[in-house]
Design a protein around this motif. Structure first.
Motif, PDB file in Angstrom:
ATOM      1  N   TYR A  51       2.334   5.084  11.658  1.00  0.00           N
ATOM      2  CA  TYR A  51       3.672   5.190  12.233  1.00  0.00           C
ATOM      3  C   TYR A  51       4.625   5.822  11.222  1.00  0.00           C
ATOM      4  CZ  TYR A  51       1.811   2.111  15.800  1.00  0.00           C
ATOM      5  OH  TYR A  51       1.043   1.579  16.796  1.00  0.00           O
ATOM      6  N   PRO A  52       5.704   6.427  11.718  1.00  0.00           N
ATOM      7  CA  PRO A  52       6.658   7.067  10.792  1.00  0.00           C
ATOM      8  C   PRO A  52       7.221   6.067   9.780  1.00  0.00           C
ATOM      9  CG  PRO A  52       7.159   7.641  13.071  1.00  0.00           C
ATOM     10  CD  PRO A  52       6.101   6.579  13.118  1.00  0.00           C
ATOM     11  N   LYS A  53       7.469   6.583   8.578  1.00  0.00           N
ATOM     12  CA  LYS A  53       8.080   5.759   7.536  1.00  0.00           C
ATOM     13  C   LYS A  53       9.441   5.281   8.039  1.00  0.00           C
ATOM     14  CE  LYS A  53       8.176   5.679   2.613  1.00  0.00           C
ATOM     15  NZ  LYS A  53       7.550   6.243   1.467  1.00  0.00           N
ATOM     16  N   HIS A  54       9.832   4.080   7.697  1.00  0.00           N
ATOM     17  CA  HIS A  54      11.111   3.470   8.086  1.00  0.00           C
ATOM     18  C   HIS A  54      11.208   3.237   9.603  1.00  0.00           C
ATOM     19  CE1 HIS A  54      12.341   4.142   4.006  1.00  0.00           C
ATOM     20  NE2 HIS A  54      12.188   5.442   4.128  1.00  0.00           N
ATOM     21  N   SER A  55      10.068   3.050  10.259  1.00  0.00           N
ATOM     22  CA  SER A  55      10.065   2.777  11.699  1.00  0.00           C
ATOM     23  C   SER A  55       9.666   1.330  11.956  1.00  0.00           C
ATOM     24  CB  SER A  55       9.087   3.707  12.422  1.00  0.00           C
ATOM     25  OG  SER A  55       7.749   3.381  12.094  1.00  0.00           O
ATOM     26  N   ALA A  56       9.875   0.889  13.184  1.00  0.00           N
ATOM     27  CA  ALA A  56       9.476  -0.463  13.578  1.00  0.00           C
ATOM     28  C   ALA A  56       7.974  -0.665  13.369  1.00  0.00           C
ATOM     29  CB  ALA A  56       9.854  -0.712  15.036  1.00  0.00           C
ATOM     30  N   GLY A  57       7.181   0.387  13.573  1.00  0.00           N
ATOM     31  CA  GLY A  57       5.735   0.300  13.389  1.00  0.00           C
ATOM     32  C   GLY A  57       5.335  -0.047  11.970  1.00  0.00           C
ATOM     33  N   ARG A  58       6.133   0.389  11.009  1.00  0.00           N
ATOM     34  CA  ARG A  58       5.847   0.061   9.608  1.00  0.00           C
ATOM     35  C   ARG A  58       6.345  -1.337   9.252  1.00  0.00           C
ATOM     36  NH1 ARG A  58       4.688   4.252   5.633  1.00  0.00           N
ATOM     37  NH2 ARG A  58       3.643   5.867   6.829  1.00  0.00           N
ATOM     38  N   LEU A  59       7.378  -1.800   9.937  1.00  0.00           N
ATOM     39  CA  LEU A  59       7.955  -3.123   9.651  1.00  0.00           C
ATOM     40  C   LEU A  59       7.180  -4.271  10.284  1.00  0.00           C
ATOM     41  CD1 LEU A  59      11.810  -2.875  10.225  1.00  0.00           C
ATOM     42  CD2 LEU A  59      10.628  -3.268   8.070  1.00  0.00           C
ATOM     43  N   MET A  60       6.559  -4.003  11.410  1.00  0.00           N
ATOM     44  CA  MET A  60       5.991  -5.093  12.219  1.00  0.00           C
ATOM     45  C   MET A  60       4.776  -5.723  11.579  1.00  0.00           C
ATOM     46  SD  MET A  60       4.149  -3.044  15.292  1.00  0.00           S
ATOM     47  CE  MET A  60       2.800  -1.919  14.975  1.00  0.00           C
TER      48      MET A  60
ATOM     49  N   ILE B 168       0.819  -1.211   0.000  1.00  0.00           N
ATOM     50  CA  ILE B 168       0.000   0.000   0.000  1.00  0.00           C
ATOM     51  C   ILE B 168       0.854   1.263   0.000  1.00  0.00           C
ATOM     52  CG2 ILE B 168      -1.613   1.323   1.433  1.00  0.00           C
ATOM     53  CD1 ILE B 168      -3.086  -1.293   1.933  1.00  0.00           C
ATOM     54  N   GLU B 169       2.009   1.217   0.652  1.00  0.00           N
ATOM     55  CA  GLU B 169       2.905   2.378   0.672  1.00  0.00           C
ATOM     56  C   GLU B 169       3.321   2.808  -0.734  1.00  0.00           C
ATOM     57  OE1 GLU B 169       5.638   2.402   4.650  1.00  0.00           O
ATOM     58  OE2 GLU B 169       6.110   0.904   3.123  1.00  0.00           O
ATOM     59  N   LYS B 170       3.388   1.861  -1.640  1.00  0.00           N
ATOM     60  CA  LYS B 170       3.887   2.138  -2.987  1.00  0.00           C
ATOM     61  C   LYS B 170       2.806   2.691  -3.918  1.00  0.00           C
ATOM     62  CE  LYS B 170       7.472  -1.286  -2.445  1.00  0.00           C
ATOM     63  NZ  LYS B 170       8.009  -2.570  -2.807  1.00  0.00           N
ATOM     64  N   LEU B 171       1.565   2.755  -3.469  1.00  0.00           N
ATOM     65  CA  LEU B 171       0.461   3.223  -4.301  1.00  0.00           C
ATOM     66  C   LEU B 171       0.286   4.738  -4.205  1.00  0.00           C
ATOM     67  CD1 LEU B 171      -2.202   0.523  -3.329  1.00  0.00           C
ATOM     68  CD2 LEU B 171      -0.685   0.522  -5.324  1.00  0.00           C
ATOM     69  N   THR B 172      -0.380   5.297  -5.193  1.00  0.00           N
ATOM     70  CA  THR B 172      -0.744   6.716  -5.118  1.00  0.00           C
ATOM     71  C   THR B 172      -1.828   6.871  -4.063  1.00  0.00           C
ATOM     72  OG1 THR B 172      -2.523   6.578  -6.735  1.00  0.00           O
ATOM     73  CG2 THR B 172      -0.275   7.006  -7.599  1.00  0.00           C
TER      74      THR B 172
END
Length: 176
Positions: free
Chosen positions: A42-51, A13-17
């Motif tokens: 959560y901030p981009k490139h954070s643990a919240g986005r990775l989890m 989803i991050e990669k979509l417009t």
């Protein structure tokens, strides 16, 4: 999207417009949409986005037998709450704070009457949800982690990061 792990859904989803993102989120069942939107907050490139948000979580007072019965019931349930793959069982207190973890190899070598609290690692290395992904990767490398619980500002368990996600971060950093 509903069949992907939550961390993989967020990555797509991050990669979509913005328009594509809204259309896709609107089409996803509410339960899954709320998890994805929460991760996107959560901030981009954070643990919240990775989890990933689907975890195997159990209360400290359960026995190994209780845990096995729960896993079997969930595996057969139509609305299965278990992740596709997992490496660790997280043990939480009543406030949903992680107080221990049990690796699968240790988890499976017990008798039904053993309390989870007696076999858990009592000092799990937690990662705050706002931790930068590079710091997460460094921590995994330093501590030889396979998975780590992610906590919110109040110390509650909100997700977990697994080694496959960290490998992706290392690959991205290498490319940069």
């Amino acid at each position: 999207m509903s069949q992907l792990e939550s961390d993989d859904s967020v990555e797509v989803i991050e990669k979509l417009t913005e328009d594509q993102r809204e259309q896709l989120l609107y089409a996803i069942p509410e339960k899954d949409r709320l998890l994805i939107e929460s991760s996107l907050s959560y901030p981009k490139h954070s643990a919240g986005r990775l989890m990933q948000r689907k975890l195997v979580i159990m209360p400290e007072l359960w026995t190994f037998g209780d845990a096995l019965d729960y896993l079997r019931r969930e595996a057969d349930a139509e609305d299965n709450l278990l992740p596709e793959q997992f490496y660790v069982v997280y043990v939480v207190d009543r406030s949903h704070h992680p107080i221990g973890d049990i690796s699968l190899d240790k988890f499976l070598r017990n008798q039904r009457s053993i309390l989870l609290a007696d076999i858990m690692n009592k000092q799990p290395k937690t990662i705050p949800v706002v931790t930068d992904q590079e710091d997460v990767a460094r921590l995994f490398r330093q501590m030889s982690l396979v998975a780590a619980p992610v906590i919110d500002g109040e110390g509650r368990l909100v997700g977990a990061i697994t080694i496959d996600d960290v490998v992706d971060v290392i690959d991205q950093e290498h490319e940069e």
